[in-house]
Design a protein around this motif. Sequence first.
Motif, PDB file in Angstrom:
ATOM      1  N   VAL A  27      -3.467 -13.007 -14.306  1.00  0.00           N
ATOM      2  CA  VAL A  27      -2.445 -14.036 -14.164  1.00  0.00           C
ATOM      3  C   VAL A  27      -2.651 -14.721 -12.816  1.00  0.00           C
ATOM      4  O   VAL A  27      -2.768 -14.060 -11.782  1.00  0.00           O
ATOM      5  CB  VAL A  27      -1.019 -13.426 -14.201  1.00  0.00           C
ATOM      6  N   ALA A  28      -2.677 -16.052 -12.820  1.00  0.00           N
ATOM      7  CA  ALA A  28      -2.731 -16.819 -11.578  1.00  0.00           C
ATOM      8  C   ALA A  28      -1.296 -17.137 -11.189  1.00  0.00           C
ATOM      9  O   ALA A  28      -0.619 -17.909 -11.859  1.00  0.00           O
ATOM     10  CB  ALA A  28      -3.530 -18.102 -11.773  1.00  0.00           C
ATOM     11  N   LEU A  29      -0.822 -16.539 -10.116  1.00  0.00           N
ATOM     12  CA  LEU A  29       0.521 -16.789  -9.616  1.00  0.00           C
ATOM     13  C   LEU A  29       0.385 -17.764  -8.458  1.00  0.00           C
ATOM     14  O   LEU A  29      -0.191 -17.430  -7.422  1.00  0.00           O
ATOM     15  CB  LEU A  29       1.176 -15.476  -9.166  1.00  0.00           C
ATOM     16  N   CYS A  30       0.890 -18.981  -8.647  1.00  0.00           N
ATOM     17  CA  CYS A  30       0.693 -20.059  -7.676  1.00  0.00           C
ATOM     18  C   CYS A  30       2.039 -20.582  -7.179  1.00  0.00           C
ATOM     19  O   CYS A  30       2.580 -21.550  -7.718  1.00  0.00           O
ATOM     20  CB  CYS A  30      -0.101 -21.189  -8.316  1.00  0.00           C
ATOM     21  N   PRO A  31       2.589 -19.964  -6.155  1.00  0.00           N
ATOM     22  CA  PRO A  31       3.860 -20.458  -5.624  1.00  0.00           C
ATOM     23  C   PRO A  31       3.644 -21.556  -4.582  1.00  0.00           C
ATOM     24  O   PRO A  31       2.561 -21.670  -4.002  1.00  0.00           O
ATOM     25  CB  PRO A  31       4.459 -19.217  -4.957  1.00  0.00           C
ATOM     26  N   GLY A  32       4.682 -22.350  -4.372  1.00  0.00           N
ATOM     27  CA  GLY A  32       4.700 -23.265  -3.239  1.00  0.00           C
ATOM     28  C   GLY A  32       4.913 -22.430  -1.986  1.00  0.00           C
ATOM     29  O   GLY A  32       4.537 -21.259  -1.926  1.00  0.00           O
TER      30      GLY A  32
END
Length: 91
Positions: A27-32
Amino acid sequence: MRSTKAAVISLTRSLNEELDADGVRAVALCPGFVDTPMAEWSGIDPAEMIRPEDCAEVVRMCRRLSPRARIPQVVIERVGSVGGDVPLGGA
């Protein structure tokens, strides 16, 4: 920063294709901007940033999926931002 997130998403897709038969789910978790010491330089008030607990909750959600389900990427945007990580007033 956008190119880094795109690279993470691309790597995640490759991992999912390569390791699917082995039951591995990436899973690619991409937060600001997340309220951590790494984001202190942003100039965004910590009270306006994404909380680390928000990211942890997404991870917990992904872990609860059945073995037949996969969420390949999650983008967490900060409320009041444009593009997920740029303050409306500019940074």
